[in-house]
Design a protein around this motif. Structure first.
Motif, short mmCIF file in Angstrom:
data_model
loop_
_atom_site.label_atom_id
_atom_site.label_comp_id
_atom_site.label_asym_id
_atom_site.label_seq_id
_atom_site.Cartn_x
_atom_site.Cartn_y
_atom_site.Cartn_z
N LEU A 197 -7.94 -42.12 41.96
CA LEU A 197 -7.39 -42.99 43.20
C LEU A 197 -8.76 -43.58 43.77
O LEU A 197 -8.78 -44.42 44.46
N ALA A 198 -9.94 -42.70 43.56
CA ALA A 198 -11.12 -43.60 44.25
C ALA A 198 -11.43 -44.86 43.66
O ALA A 198 -11.96 -45.71 44.49
N LEU A 199 -11.02 -44.92 42.49
CA LEU A 199 -11.44 -46.50 41.97
C LEU A 199 -10.82 -47.60 42.66
O LEU A 199 -10.89 -48.67 42.50
N LEU A 200 -9.59 -47.35 43.46
CA LEU A 200 -8.90 -48.36 44.12
C LEU A 200 -9.66 -49.03 45.13
O LEU A 200 -9.52 -50.24 45.24
N CYS A 201 -10.53 -48.21 45.69
CA CYS A 201 -11.68 -48.79 46.67
C CYS A 201 -12.54 -49.73 45.91
O CYS A 201 -13.30 -50.36 46.84
N GLU A 202 -12.75 -49.64 44.69
CA GLU A 202 -13.58 -50.16 44.01
C GLU A 202 -13.14 -51.44 43.04
O GLU A 202 -14.12 -52.24 42.52
N VAL A 203 -11.93 -51.65 43.33
CA VAL A 203 -11.33 -53.00 42.70
C VAL A 203 -11.53 -54.18 43.56
O VAL A 203 -11.71 -53.82 44.82
#
Length: 329
Positions: free
Chosen positions: A262-268
């Motif tokens: 889920l943390a990757l959503l902020c890096e998209v």
């Protein structure tokens, strides 16, 4: 007994010699080191050809497609060894430890399908190492005993820390799914379900390099989020429907990884974040039921703050962890 080492090579000129110099002294004269070439734009191929000219074990092959999975598949199909290792070309090994492991494998014949080991993280920013001890001195001989060694909140599906009987992979059609991210999770799920005879070895030989500039793992395209979520969902469901009694810890581990991503959503990139959030639309079905308390707690929190709120919370935790480890943020 012959060992085949498969090394995909793509734009790794600063690291390739380090990798190969660590591998070659661990191999016997009859072993083979297959360097599978992608369309590199640096000196990677030239370095590969230099090692081929200097070492009889080295073979240089061209991919028939693109990507890491295709390179591994090309290497596996060309390999002739009894056992195979998959080594990433920006990582390296501890020569003496790998030599000990391969010696043990040679002495035991071909009765074991998968040899499993621990590994090290190598932090690029400050050149430090950390042992990731999941197996330690525990002895496991069959896939039904995986619950004894699978850590609750660490990844346990890295392909490169194991050694595989080549004929077992081919007989069970265990090639890598191409053109996707999270290929290791998909591969190891199918391998577990094939019921291999396994053996653990207290010989951590692999150094996984973290934080190198230009690594794919430093970039977060929308496809990475979508593929990773899809692979995890499919793996969890396949394990659930298998009916095997031992799958609980494996499913729980994948559920926890599902949450961490889920943390990757902020890096998209901002234009794609809404699409990335949609990948988690089935999270209730995927996270329930579970045997892991942390997964239960995170699922409950997601009900309260939503997918977006949970992604921000986990991104901050990830940021602080990387800062503590002196890694690239």
């Amino acid at each position: 007994m012959k060992i085949s080492v498969i090394v995909p090579v793509y734009n790794v000129a600063p690291y390739l010699a380090i990798c190969l110099n660590s591998l070659l002294p661990a191999l016997a004269p009859g072993d083979e080191l297959l360097l599978v070439q992608g369309a590199s734009t640096d000196k990677s191929k030239e370095i590969s050809l230099h090692y081929k000219a200097e070492h009889t074990q080295v073979m240089v092959l061209e991919q028939n497609g693109t990507g890491l999975s295709n390179a591994r598949n090309c290497g596996l199909q060309a390999a002739t060894g009894d056992y195979v290792l998959f080594i990433d070309s920006d990582d390296f090994v501890e020569t003496g430890t790998l030599s000990q492991l391969l010696s043990s494998i040679r002495k035991n014949g071909t009765s074991v399908d998968v040899w499993m080991t621990d590994y090290y993280k190598h932090f690029e920013a400050n050149e430090t190492d950390q042992l990731v001890e999941q197996i330690g001195s525990q002895h496991v001989s069959q896939v039904q005993e995986l619950a004894k060694i699978l850590p609750s909140h660490q990844c346990f599906w890295n392909v490169w820390k194991n050694v595989y009987r080549r004929s077992f992979l081919l007989e069970n059609m265990l090639l890598f799914t191409e053109n996707t991210y999270a290929e290791d999770i998909d591969f190891m799920t199918r391998l577990y379900l094939a019921g291999p005879k396994i053996r653990t070895a207290p010989l951590p030989f692999y150094y996984y390099r973290i934080g190198r500039s230009g690594s794919l793992m430093n970039e977060v395209p929308l496809k990475r989020v979508q593929d990773t979520v899809s692979v995890l969902e499919n793996s969890i469901q396949r394990l659930r429907y298998s009916g095997f009694a031992w799958i609980g810890p494996v499913v729980a581990g994948f559920q926890f990884e599902y949450l961490l991503n889920l943390a990757l959503l902020c890096e998209v990139s901002t234009p794609h974040q809404r699409e990335a959030q949609k990948a988690y639309r089935d999270y209730r079905k995927i996270l329930r039921p579970t045997t892991d308390f942390a997964v239960m707690a995170c699922t409950a929190a997601m009900y309260l703050i939503g997918v977006k709120g949970m992604s921000r919370l986990l991104w901050f935790a990830k940021y602080m962890k990387r800062k503590k480890e002196h890694r690239t943020i």
